[in-house]
Design a protein around this motif. Structure first.
Motif, PDB file in Angstrom:
ATOM      1  N   TYR A  81      -3.133  -7.478   8.962  1.00  0.00           N
ATOM      2  CA  TYR A  81      -2.474  -6.503   9.838  1.00  0.00           C
ATOM      3  C   TYR A  81      -2.515  -7.066  11.251  1.00  0.00           C
ATOM      4  CZ  TYR A  81      -3.827  -3.619   5.862  1.00  0.00           C
ATOM      5  OH  TYR A  81      -4.016  -3.138   4.602  1.00  0.00           O
ATOM      6  N   PRO A 116     -22.264   2.806   9.021  1.00  0.00           N
ATOM      7  CA  PRO A 116     -21.989   3.744   7.936  1.00  0.00           C
ATOM      8  C   PRO A 116     -20.628   3.510   7.295  1.00  0.00           C
ATOM      9  CG  PRO A 116     -22.001   4.862  10.067  1.00  0.00           C
ATOM     10  CD  PRO A 116     -22.415   3.458  10.321  1.00  0.00           C
ATOM     11  N   ILE A 171      -8.028   3.578  14.292  1.00  0.00           N
ATOM     12  CA  ILE A 171      -9.267   3.333  13.543  1.00  0.00           C
ATOM     13  C   ILE A 171     -10.249   2.520  14.399  1.00  0.00           C
ATOM     14  CG2 ILE A 171     -10.261   2.324  11.461  1.00  0.00           C
ATOM     15  CD1 ILE A 171      -8.456   4.516  10.638  1.00  0.00           C
ATOM     16  N   GLY A 226     -16.947   3.790   6.226  1.00  0.00           N
ATOM     17  CA  GLY A 226     -15.788   4.291   6.961  1.00  0.00           C
ATOM     18  C   GLY A 226     -15.829   3.962   8.442  1.00  0.00           C
ATOM     19  N   ALA A 227     -16.836   3.166   8.864  1.00  0.00           N
ATOM     20  CA  ALA A 227     -16.981   2.847  10.283  1.00  0.00           C
ATOM     21  C   ALA A 227     -15.903   1.881  10.762  1.00  0.00           C
ATOM     22  CB  ALA A 227     -18.358   2.261  10.551  1.00  0.00           C
ATOM     23  N   GLY A 228     -15.296   1.159   9.823  1.00  0.00           N
ATOM     24  CA  GLY A 228     -14.224   0.232  10.220  1.00  0.00           C
ATOM     25  C   GLY A 228     -14.591  -1.227  10.053  1.00  0.00           C
ATOM     26  N   LYS A 229     -15.631  -1.513   9.261  1.00  0.00           N
ATOM     27  CA  LYS A 229     -16.069  -2.901   9.087  1.00  0.00           C
ATOM     28  C   LYS A 229     -15.021  -3.730   8.348  1.00  0.00           C
ATOM     29  CE  LYS A 229     -19.658  -1.483   6.752  1.00  0.00           C
ATOM     30  NZ  LYS A 229     -19.483  -0.003   6.709  1.00  0.00           N
ATOM     31  N   GLN A 258       0.833  -1.201   0.000  1.00  0.00           N
ATOM     32  CA  GLN A 258       0.000   0.000   0.000  1.00  0.00           C
ATOM     33  C   GLN A 258       0.868   1.250   0.000  1.00  0.00           C
ATOM     34  OE1 GLN A 258      -2.506  -1.006   3.254  1.00  0.00           O
ATOM     35  NE2 GLN A 258      -3.915  -2.147   1.959  1.00  0.00           N
ATOM     36  N   GLN A 284     -14.074  -6.702  -0.960  1.00  0.00           N
ATOM     37  CA  GLN A 284     -14.855  -5.616  -1.550  1.00  0.00           C
ATOM     38  C   GLN A 284     -14.504  -5.393  -3.021  1.00  0.00           C
ATOM     39  OE1 GLN A 284     -14.827  -2.553   1.383  1.00  0.00           O
ATOM     40  NE2 GLN A 284     -16.776  -1.708   0.718  1.00  0.00           N
ATOM     41  N   HIS A 306     -24.243  -3.791   2.926  1.00  0.00           N
ATOM     42  CA  HIS A 306     -24.987  -2.543   3.099  1.00  0.00           C
ATOM     43  C   HIS A 306     -26.469  -2.789   2.928  1.00  0.00           C
ATOM     44  CE1 HIS A 306     -21.222  -0.036   2.635  1.00  0.00           C
ATOM     45  NE2 HIS A 306     -21.799   0.381   3.735  1.00  0.00           N
ATOM     46  N   TYR A 327      -4.011   1.830  10.921  1.00  0.00           N
ATOM     47  CA  TYR A 327      -3.064   1.466   9.852  1.00  0.00           C
ATOM     48  C   TYR A 327      -1.718   2.122  10.089  1.00  0.00           C
ATOM     49  CZ  TYR A 327      -7.019  -0.474   7.417  1.00  0.00           C
ATOM     50  OH  TYR A 327      -8.100  -1.227   7.084  1.00  0.00           O
ATOM     51  N   ASP A 328      -1.786   3.427  10.472  1.00  0.00           N
ATOM     52  CA  ASP A 328      -0.537   4.090  10.850  1.00  0.00           C
ATOM     53  C   ASP A 328      -0.753   4.673  12.238  1.00  0.00           C
ATOM     54  OD1 ASP A 328      -2.251   6.048   9.477  1.00  0.00           O
ATOM     55  OD2 ASP A 328      -1.216   5.291   7.677  1.00  0.00           O
TER      56      ASP A 328
HETATM   57  N1  ATP Z   1      -4.912   0.888   4.091  1.00  0.00           N
HETATM   58  C1  ATP Z   1      -5.359   1.900   4.826  1.00  0.00           C
HETATM   59  N2  ATP Z   1      -4.471   2.781   5.324  1.00  0.00           N
HETATM   60  C2  ATP Z   1      -4.900   3.807   6.090  1.00  0.00           C
HETATM   61  N3  ATP Z   1      -6.183   4.019   6.416  1.00  0.00           N
HETATM   62  C3  ATP Z   1      -7.099   3.174   5.942  1.00  0.00           C
HETATM   63  C4  ATP Z   1      -6.735   2.065   5.127  1.00  0.00           C
HETATM   64  N4  ATP Z   1      -7.865   1.375   4.811  1.00  0.00           N
HETATM   65  C5  ATP Z   1      -8.875   2.034   5.406  1.00  0.00           C
HETATM   66  N5  ATP Z   1      -8.440   3.108   6.101  1.00  0.00           N
HETATM   67  C6  ATP Z   1      -9.249   4.009   6.912  1.00  0.00           C
HETATM   68  O1  ATP Z   1      -9.903   3.251   7.903  1.00  0.00           O
HETATM   69  C7  ATP Z   1     -11.224   3.696   8.124  1.00  0.00           C
HETATM   70  C8  ATP Z   1     -12.165   2.504   8.084  1.00  0.00           C
HETATM   71  O2  ATP Z   1     -12.174   1.979   6.784  1.00  0.00           O
HETATM   72  P1  ATP Z   1     -12.930   0.650   6.417  1.00  0.00           P
HETATM   73  O3  ATP Z   1     -12.527   0.255   5.058  1.00  0.00           O
HETATM   74  O4  ATP Z   1     -12.763  -0.329   7.499  1.00  0.00           O
HETATM   75  O5  ATP Z   1     -14.449   1.154   6.416  1.00  0.00           O
HETATM   76  P2  ATP Z   1     -15.751   0.320   6.096  1.00  0.00           P
HETATM   77  O6  ATP Z   1     -16.579   0.330   7.333  1.00  0.00           O
HETATM   78  O7  ATP Z   1     -15.426  -0.986   5.504  1.00  0.00           O
HETATM   79  O8  ATP Z   1     -16.443   1.244   5.030  1.00  0.00           O
HETATM   80  P3  ATP Z   1     -17.299   0.832   3.709  1.00  0.00           P
HETATM   81  O9  ATP Z   1     -18.629   0.443   4.162  1.00  0.00           O
HETATM   82  O10 ATP Z   1     -17.322   2.099   2.928  1.00  0.00           O
HETATM   83  O11 ATP Z   1     -16.558  -0.256   3.036  1.00  0.00           O
HETATM   84  C9  ATP Z   1     -11.504   4.724   7.076  1.00  0.00           C
HETATM   85  O12 ATP Z   1     -11.510   5.985   7.717  1.00  0.00           O
HETATM   86  C10 ATP Z   1     -10.340   4.651   6.108  1.00  0.00           C
HETATM   87  O13 ATP Z   1      -9.953   5.938   5.728  1.00  0.00           O
END
Ligand code: ATP
Ligand code: MG
Length: 599
Positions: free
Chosen positions: A411, A395, A376, A397-400, A134, A442, A554, A371-372
């Motif tokens: 990770y 929603p 999250i 970006g929730a972190g799923k 990445q 996804q 979703h 991630y860094d």
């Molecule tokens: N590889 C990455 N490096 C840094 N930040 C990341 C990385 N992948 C995701 N994020 C951040 O982590 C947070 C959660 O992301 P995640 O993909 O888990 O959301 P999600 O719940 O799956 O959303 P969606 O329903 O849109 O798929 C987000 O704010 C995103 O910006």
């Protein structure tokens, strides 16, 4: 450099034989000046009168010995000239053969070294964690495997054997020149300090310049690779012009670096040419005066002059090699920089294997993850029982997705622990852990090749019957059979020739085929129409039986029957319960549900 040289070891045989050929190859050219000197001083000189008679010379005595042996004493001058130079001519074809073998063996040895190095590098890159990929563009990684390795190859191909051979012959010949005539030898060597200074001065700069060139090249490859694979977006937004401009800009910066590099090498070449040309002229100048004063014979002067060719030849080559070596060592540095990167997710030394039929109980305990530096996931506590179907909602970006990617250990958690059947994932053999998991992510990434190859990707050696059975379960069989070549249809890069829903069904079948204990589905049915979704839904339900399933969707209709629904918000779990329980709670899930079904 030492680490790189270790790679030469298995090919020692090639390099040793090549070097042995090299010894002969280097000796022969030295026979020519000797013969010239001999012919002039001992044969022609005698006719010119006693004033030109030769001084004692061990090499000339050897030639005398040889000629007396072949011709017998008292042979005529012309037959001695003919025999001496005739023998030399007769030997030269063998010399040509040796030159061939030396280049051939050194080349083969070099190729073997590169073969091993490139394989090791690829294996190492494959062992790196997702986070590395990445942070680095794939094109730039590719350029290390191709262009940097190519430069390193230059180094060994010839450099390696030339270098020590040239050094050796310079030393031996230098010593011999000193015994021939000290004063003349010192004149000839007078340029050496200048030469050494220039090589040292330029070598370092060339290396730095070459490093910059390679960096530029890898940046450009990264850009090209990314924009080529995303060409649809470029065209959709009509940004071709802009991409060309970006490319030009990167390319221009590469050109600037190349120019610097070329300037340095040209300067280096000019310096060494100049120095090696000055030397013979001064030798002739001083030598002629010596001859005039009767301190030197014409033969020795000519011989000396001819030897300078074989003395400065290697010196010249070393200078040119200095540039090659500087370039190559920059490349080698870049290659070993990659070898020095350790995977972030690393298998522990005491790792145990996860049983193939493990029940599949997943336990998040006080997990914190980012991630860094940004956090999250916060305070995640969740236990998933074997065979349970757990849905994650919340929603965007929730972190799923982040949460489920911790399960196969893409990770590592920052704080807390993630256990599977009681063992922390960090104590499991990574391969055994991932073998227990089937994932549909996804973005569905498929590879160039046939449908059959893509379906069987996770299970090499799967039989046709297994593949077809899985495809029927994944509701993919019918559409595959409708394609012109059926299971042998080529799907193009990243599956470009398939529709989104078709790709998704291939990805689902690919996961089915592994018969995993834990199934992870991230938006696995999002690209399907309601009709196909219903079909897939029923096959997913069949598939989920007896497996622990983590599902993100979703569309809430698809997860209504989950054993547990986990609602997430801002990296925290806000509610856990069944569909009816959560609706009754009127929290996050209720809101999401109402938003979707309001109509
Ligand atoms: N590889 C990455 N490096 C840094 N930040 C990341 C990385 N992948 C995701 N994020 C951040 O982590 C947070 C959660 O992301 P995640 O993909 O888990 O959301 P999600 O719940 O799956 O959303 P969606 O329903 O849109 O798929 C987000 O704010 C995103 O910006
Ligand atoms: Mg997601």
């Amino acid at each position: 450099m030492l680490r790189f040289l270790a790679y030469l070891k298995p090919s020692t045989y090639y390099f040793v034989v090549a070097s042995l050929c090299g010894v002969t190859i280097y000796l022969v050219p030295n026979l020519i000046p000797t013969s010239v000197g001999y012919v002039i001083d001992r044969i022609l000189g005698e006719s010119a009168g006693p004033a030109h008679a030769a001084k004692p010379n061990a090499l000339f005595d050897l030639i005398d010995l040889y000629l007396n042996h072949v011709l017998g004493p008292g042979a005529s001058k012309s037959s001695r000239i003919e025999t001496l130079l005739g023998s030399l001519l007769a030997f030269l074809p063998f010399w040509g053969i040796l030159v061939y073998f030396r280049a051939y063996l050194a080349g083969i040895g070099g190729q073997h070294v590169i073969f091993k190095l490139r394989n090791d590098l690829y294996e190492h890159i494959q062992s790196l964690s997702l986070s590395y990929f990445q942070k680095n563009r794939s094109g730039s990684i590719v350029s290390r495997l191709t262009s940097d390795i190519g430069l390193a190859q230059n180094f060994i191909g010839n450099a390696c054997t030339n270098l020590w051979m040239d050094t050796l012959s310079i030393l031996i010949l230098g010593g011999y020149l000193l015994t021939l005539d000290v004063r003349l030898a010192l004149v000839a060597f007078s340029v050496l300090p200048l030469w050494i200074t220039s090589v040292r001065l330029f070598g370092q700069r060339i290396r730095i310049a070459s490093h910059a060139v390679q960096e530029g090249l890898s940046e450009m490859s990264g850009q090209v690779q990314e924009k080529m694979s995303g060409v649809t977006v470029v065209q959709a937004f009509a940004q071709e012009k802009r991409e060309v401009l970006t490319f030009h800009k990167l390319h221009r910066s590469l050109l600037d670096r190349q120019v610097t590099s070329v300037r340095l090498s040209s300067f280096n070449m000019a310096m060494s040419n100049l120095l090696t040309t000055i030397a013979p002229v001064t030798v002739i100048l001083v030598g002629s005066l010596e001859v005039l004063h009767g301190r030197l014979t014409i033969g020795t002067l000519l011989m000396f002059w001819a030897f300078l060719g074989t003395f400065y030849g290697p010196l010249q080559r070393i200078t040119d090699l200095a540039a090659v070596i500087s370039n190559a060592s920059a490349a080698i540095e870049r290659i070993f920089q990659i070898f020095d990167i350790r995977p972030e997710v690393k298998e522990s030394e005491h790792a145990v294997s996860l049983a193939a039929k493990t029940p599949g109980r997943i336990q998040f305990k006080n997990v914190i993850f980012g991630y860094d530096d940004a956090v999250i996931l916060k305070d995640i506590n969740l236990t998933i029982e074997p065979g349970e179907v757990v849905a994650f909602v919340g929603p965007s970006g929730a972190g799923k997705s982040t949460m489920i990617q911790l399960v196969p250990r893409f990770y590592d958690v920052k704080v807390g622990s993630l256990k599977i059947d009681g063992t922390d994932v960090r104590d499991l053999r990574i391969k055994s852990l991932r073998n227990a998991i089937g994932m549909v992510l996804q973005d569905n990434i498929l590879f160039t090749g046939s449908i059959r190859e893509n379906l069987g990707y996770g299970k090499p050696g799967a039989t046709d019957a297994e593949i077809i059975a899985a495809a029927k379960m994944g509701n993919a069989h019918d559409f595959i059979m409708a394609l012109p070549a059926g299971y042998d249809t080529e799907i193009g890069e990243r599956g470009a020739k398939l529709s989104g829903g078709q790709k998704q069904r291939i990805a689902i079948t690919r996961a089915f085929l592994r018969d995993p204990r834990i199934l992870i589905l991230d938006e696995a049915t999002s690209a399907l129409d309601s009709e196909s979704e219903k079909l897939i839904q029923s096959s997913l339900e069949r598939l989920m039986v007896g497996r622990t399933t983590l599902i993100i969707a979703h569309r809430l209709s698809t997860i209504r029957h989950a054993d547990k629904i986990v609602a997430m918000r801002d990296g925290r779990i806000s509610e856990i319960g069944t569909h009816t329980e959560l609706l009754a709670r009127r929290g996050v899930y209720h809101d999401l549900h109402r938003a979707q079904f309001e109509h």
